[in-house]
Structure formats: structure tokens, C-alpha cells
Design a protein around this motif. Sequence first.
Motif, PDB file in Angstrom:
ATOM      1  N   LYS A 125       0.843  -1.180   0.000  1.00  0.00           N
ATOM      2  CA  LYS A 125       0.000   0.000   0.000  1.00  0.00           C
ATOM      3  C   LYS A 125       0.886   1.240   0.000  1.00  0.00           C
ATOM      4  N   LEU A 126       0.618   2.138  -0.917  1.00  0.00           N
ATOM      5  CA  LEU A 126       1.479   3.292  -1.120  1.00  0.00           C
ATOM      6  C   LEU A 126       0.899   4.550  -0.485  1.00  0.00           C
ATOM      7  N   PHE A 127       1.764   5.266   0.240  1.00  0.00           N
ATOM      8  CA  PHE A 127       1.426   6.578   0.789  1.00  0.00           C
ATOM      9  C   PHE A 127       2.506   7.570   0.346  1.00  0.00           C
ATOM     10  N   LYS A 128       2.094   8.786   0.086  1.00  0.00           N
ATOM     11  CA  LYS A 128       3.023   9.814  -0.348  1.00  0.00           C
ATOM     12  C   LYS A 128       2.925  11.016   0.580  1.00  0.00           C
ATOM     13  N   LEU A 129       4.064  11.471   1.035  1.00  0.00           N
ATOM     14  CA  LEU A 129       4.133  12.676   1.850  1.00  0.00           C
ATOM     15  C   LEU A 129       5.248  13.568   1.324  1.00  0.00           C
ATOM     16  N   ASN A 130       5.101  14.853   1.536  1.00  0.00           N
ATOM     17  CA  ASN A 130       6.147  15.792   1.171  1.00  0.00           C
ATOM     18  C   ASN A 130       6.664  16.469   2.424  1.00  0.00           C
ATOM     19  N   GLY A 131       7.973  16.475   2.597  1.00  0.00           N
ATOM     20  CA  GLY A 131       8.568  17.023   3.809  1.00  0.00           C
ATOM     21  C   GLY A 131       8.282  18.488   4.039  1.00  0.00           C
ATOM     22  N   THR A 132       7.934  19.218   2.994  1.00  0.00           N
ATOM     23  CA  THR A 132       7.653  20.651   3.152  1.00  0.00           C
ATOM     24  C   THR A 132       6.311  20.902   3.825  1.00  0.00           C
ATOM     25  N   THR A 133       5.402  19.920   3.743  1.00  0.00           N
ATOM     26  CA  THR A 133       4.052  20.125   4.296  1.00  0.00           C
ATOM     27  C   THR A 133       3.658  19.079   5.326  1.00  0.00           C
ATOM     28  N   ALA A 134       4.357  17.955   5.368  1.00  0.00           N
ATOM     29  CA  ALA A 134       3.959  16.862   6.263  1.00  0.00           C
ATOM     30  C   ALA A 134       4.158  17.234   7.730  1.00  0.00           C
ATOM     31  N   SER A 135       3.211  16.802   8.547  1.00  0.00           N
ATOM     32  CA  SER A 135       3.299  17.026   9.993  1.00  0.00           C
ATOM     33  C   SER A 135       3.529  15.686  10.682  1.00  0.00           C
ATOM     34  N   THR A 136       3.803  15.752  11.977  1.00  0.00           N
ATOM     35  CA  THR A 136       3.955  14.511  12.754  1.00  0.00           C
ATOM     36  C   THR A 136       2.666  13.710  12.734  1.00  0.00           C
ATOM     37  N   ALA A 137       1.529  14.405  12.731  1.00  0.00           N
ATOM     38  CA  ALA A 137       0.230  13.719  12.673  1.00  0.00           C
ATOM     39  C   ALA A 137       0.072  12.955  11.364  1.00  0.00           C
ATOM     40  N   ASP A 138       0.567  13.533  10.259  1.00  0.00           N
ATOM     41  CA  ASP A 138       0.498  12.847   8.972  1.00  0.00           C
ATOM     42  C   ASP A 138       1.293  11.553   9.006  1.00  0.00           C
ATOM     43  N   ILE A 139       2.457  11.615   9.610  1.00  0.00           N
ATOM     44  CA  ILE A 139       3.308  10.425   9.705  1.00  0.00           C
ATOM     45  C   ILE A 139       2.640   9.369  10.571  1.00  0.00           C
TER      46      ILE A 139
END
Length: 426
Positions: free
Chosen positions: A67-81
Motif C-alpha cells: 500500500k502506497l502513501f506519499k508525503l512531502n517534507g515541506t508540508t507533512a506534519s507529525t500527525a500525517d506520519i
Amino acid sequence: MMSSPLADRIRPQSLDEVVGQKHILGSDKVLRRIVESGNIPNLIFYGPSGVGKTTVARIIAQAAGKKLFKLNGTTASTADIKDVVAECDTFGGMNGILLYLDEIQYLNKKQQQSLLEFIENGQVTLIASTTENPYFYVYNAILSRSTVFEFKPVDAQDIIPAVMRGFGEMEKELGCAISLEEGVAQHIAQSCGGDVRKAMNAVEMCTLAAPTNETGARVVTMEDALQVSQRSAMKYDRDGDAHYDILSALQKSVRGSDENAALHYLARLLEAGDLLSPCRRLLVMASEDVGLAYPSAVSIVKACVDSALQLGLPEARIPLAQAVILMCTAPKSNSAIVAIDAAMEDVKAGRTGDIPASLKDGHYAGAQKLGRALTYLYPHNYPNHWVAQQYLPDNLKNKVYYCFGENKTEQLAKSYRNSIRNEKGE
């Protein structure tokens, strides 16, 4: 149909379609074999923008069966992780989760640490990309659990087919022929600075702005290509790796007496509008790399730098070029930096000792009672302005830091010094 950029619309769907990166994606290369094995470890892709990091990560993710998830370090928060990690316990995450984390360098240490437990036990497979050196910007514990692959700027010759493919795609989408003036594709490929995405953007802009001829074809002229791609080849960030890499290349080229390479790297700095950095580095090189082999280089380079700073760009390029060529063609010696570094090493290690009493300050009341400077011999009172006496502390009295270089200037200085000492029986 054309809401997304052309680079996204024709993004490669397999490793064979990726432009460049043969050093890691060639048929017998490590990353290629890893992907084809199906056992994907944690990966970090490092390199400049537009060279295929995101494309390769997407291809790997599609083939991984996770299962693929995509995050960008410029906008990702700890909650997203945490939301991604929580998916590990769901039905959809039973085969594992693949997290593609773009621009990981923008995550702080705490955010990166929140991934550790899960990438270590294999529940989350991390593929991260960064334009900055991961050994400076990525948390060590993440690095130790990942394999780093460096993506390099793509050669212009490799970009030309991609440019032609881009124009071909635009023909299909617009439903009309596209006519290119001679040299357009080559110029776009050359001027994008190894950034395929930038080349595709130039293709799209040139096509959309192109006028039609009497046959209904869009004509892309060389003038259009020049306007769209002006200064686009510059990959430079004064706080990034490119800044220090170019300065390093400049100094090593001067040290290696290659004036053509040194001028090239100086030009890259100046074209980016950076005047101060090369000025400072040239001042250092005059002492570090030319040094005592040609002592006058220091004053000449200083004069060139002063002139450059007063003139400003673009005229500053002339005295700076003079300084670079002078140092490249001058004899070289690093004896000064070697000597001071050896002395600094002793001082840092605590190897100092008491200053000989004869050298201590004797210009105050009571100095003689303390034995200060009583036995000092004033060299100017002796022939050749030299007399034998101990200057180093007792525990270092025979220490040698400076060794005369083999160049003519230092050998002449050595002969002079030896002639004085020989006259005194030394």
C-alpha cells in the motif's frame, strides 16, 4: 487534458524509460537488481531536481505490491506520519506499507524519529528523496537503516530524445504538426542543466507560444528556445551543496594548475551572481596553495579582489579571472598551511610548555626580579641579524613544523638561512 505539466503527462512508467541514471539503473547495476528482486529495502534518493528521483520511486512503489502513501517534507506534519503508521494495523496494510517521502530534509529530527521503529521492523518501507546531501540533513538513525543512491544531472545527449518525445506528445495533444528550427532540441537539452523536468517545461512553453505557419503547423524558433531557457542551466543555491561543490572544484583546479577548469568554475559562480564567495576563496588559495613559492601572489590577488568588489559585476569578472590565471600558472607550495596545522595540532593536544624566560616580557617593574628577559640576545646586535638561542619551550625545543618547499623561492630562503647558521657553526 493539459491541466498537469507535460513532464507529468509523459512520466516514464518503467525503468527502461527513465532518462539517464545508467550508473544505478543499468541492466547490471545495484538499484536495478534490487528493484527486480522484489525485496525493496529502505532507500534514500539524493540528487538535484528533475533527474528522476520521484519517477523511480513511483515505479518501485507500483511494483512492490504494498500500500502506497506519499508525503512531502515541506508540508507533512507529525500527525500525517502517525496516520501512515496507523495503517500498518489495518487490512490494507497487512502486506506492508511503502511510504514515499519527498524532500525528507525538511522534516525535523523528531518527525524523522517517529518513523524509526516501523522502518526497522519492516512494517513500513521508506523511499525518501532529497536534493540536499543526506549525510548532512537526514537523521543518522534513518541513514543507518537505509541505502543511499545518488542521482546525477542528465547529460544533454540523453535529454535530446526526451525533448523530441515531448514535442511528439504535444503534437498528439494539439492535433497539429510542430516544426522545429535547427538546433532547438539541442539547445533545450543543453540549457536545462541536466534537469529533464525543466526541459519538458521548455518544450511545452515553446510549443504553446509558437505561431502557426501557412500549413497550420506550429513553428518553434531558436529565438523562442533562447528566451524560454535563458539562465535555466544554472543549478546553484548559496546554502546548498552546489555552492560548496563549485567552490571546491575552483580551488582544486587552481591547485592542480588547470586554468581552463578554474575559469569555468569561476564563471559558474559569477553567472549565478555570487561575487563574495569566489573573492574569499581566492584570498585563501593565494596563501594555502601558492603560498611561499610565490609570496607576491597574496598582494596581487588581494588587489584583484579589491578591484572586483569595487567594480561589481559584470566588470568584476576581469580582475578575478586575472587572479585565477595568475595562481594557476604560478609555482605552488602548501608549506605554510602544513606548518601552521602541525603547530595547531600540538597546541590542541596540550603540547605547549612554559615560554623560555628569555622571551618573556621584560618591560615592567619587577620583571628582572622574576628573571624575565635577562638572558635574551637581541639578534640585530649580531652579524647577519642572527644569533643562536632557544625560542621554543623546553619540551618542544627540537620540534620542526616548517619544511622548505622544493620551489625556487623557498630553496633560496633555505640557502640564505643555512648560510647564516653555518657562519655561526650551526
